[in-house]
Design a protein around this motif. Sequence first.
Motif, mmCIF file in Angstrom:
data_model
loop_
_atom_site.group_PDB
_atom_site.id
_atom_site.type_symbol
_atom_site.label_atom_id
_atom_site.label_comp_id
_atom_site.label_asym_id
_atom_site.label_seq_id
_atom_site.Cartn_x
_atom_site.Cartn_y
_atom_site.Cartn_z
ATOM 1 N N UNK A 33 5.566 64.839 77.193
ATOM 2 C CA UNK A 33 6.777 65.234 76.475
ATOM 3 C C UNK A 33 7.271 66.608 76.899
ATOM 4 N N UNK A 34 8.546 66.870 76.680
ATOM 5 C CA UNK A 34 9.160 68.138 77.086
ATOM 6 C C UNK A 34 8.469 69.341 76.454
ATOM 7 N N UNK A 35 8.075 69.216 75.200
ATOM 8 C CA UNK A 35 7.419 70.313 74.495
ATOM 9 C C UNK A 35 5.939 70.036 74.262
ATOM 10 N N UNK A 36 5.411 69.054 74.953
ATOM 11 C CA UNK A 36 3.986 68.763 74.818
ATOM 12 C C UNK A 36 3.645 67.885 73.633
ATOM 13 N N UNK A 37 4.663 67.285 72.996
ATOM 14 C CA UNK A 37 4.385 66.499 71.789
ATOM 15 C C UNK A 37 4.033 65.045 72.080
ATOM 16 N N UNK A 38 4.175 64.613 73.331
ATOM 17 C CA UNK A 38 3.801 63.243 73.696
ATOM 18 C C UNK A 38 2.785 63.288 74.833
ATOM 19 N N UNK A 39 1.907 62.297 74.865
ATOM 20 C CA UNK A 39 0.884 62.234 75.905
ATOM 21 C C UNK A 39 0.650 60.796 76.322
ATOM 22 N N UNK A 40 0.134 60.640 77.541
ATOM 23 C CA UNK A 40 -0.375 59.356 78.011
ATOM 24 C C UNK A 40 -1.891 59.414 77.971
ATOM 25 N N UNK A 41 -2.491 58.332 77.522
ATOM 26 C CA UNK A 41 -3.953 58.240 77.456
ATOM 27 C C UNK A 41 -4.406 57.073 78.312
ATOM 28 N N UNK A 42 -5.374 57.326 79.193
ATOM 29 C CA UNK A 42 -5.993 56.242 79.962
ATOM 30 C C UNK A 42 -7.137 55.676 79.134
ATOM 31 N N UNK A 43 -6.920 54.489 78.571
ATOM 32 C CA UNK A 43 -7.871 53.876 77.646
ATOM 33 C C UNK A 43 -8.621 52.759 78.374
ATOM 34 N N UNK A 44 -9.940 52.830 78.358
ATOM 35 C CA UNK A 44 -10.772 51.793 78.980
ATOM 36 C C UNK A 44 -11.125 50.757 77.918
ATOM 37 N N UNK A 45 -10.872 49.482 78.228
ATOM 38 C CA UNK A 45 -11.251 48.389 77.332
ATOM 39 C C UNK A 45 -12.148 47.422 78.090
#
Length: 189
Positions: free
Chosen positions: A31-43
């Motif tokens: 996100x522009x202000x750091x409020x969103x993230x991507x997470x690499x989730x292992x299933x």
Amino acid sequence: MQKTLTVVASTGGAEFYMPGFVKIDAMRQTGRWGHASEYDVVIDDQALDEVSVVSIGNTADTPADQFPGNIPLGKALLGDSPMYMYYTANPAPSWNVEKTVVISGRTWGIEAYIKGFVAIDAIQPRGDWDRLDVVVRYRPNDSALHKITVSTTAPDRELPANAIDLGVVWQNDMARYARYTDEIVTPTP
């Protein structure tokens, strides 16, 4: 087999239900202000009936691994504030766990009685020209008994009343239109 999915969620805190959850491998702020993230989730796709509640959290002044159950994800910036990020994972309540079952039958009509029916996830030809496999999702702790009827027609795609379209199944180079109906035959307590 383990595989990695990318999940987009809030950096400040998020919660999601993840079938077959193993771990979070990485976190990237997007996100522009750091409020969103991507997470690499292992299933693990062999454990999809085991659902975990995965919670993302942060703390401003103490590394996340100082608290029991917290697994650190490193640092992040929320606006101008550095934060220690972490996640926790706990088994989902049993009422939320969904399972799948495969039922097979003739294309002109498959009838099954399934407790806790949720949806039909997939349908495919079985090999013989007039047989289908149907992947049904259900909640084992839900006592409502459903009568499920799956059928195909060709060439007419028009749906009967209360039927749900399952798309096209190709058999012997012919398009057949699949649909199902769902009727609760016993009430939930």
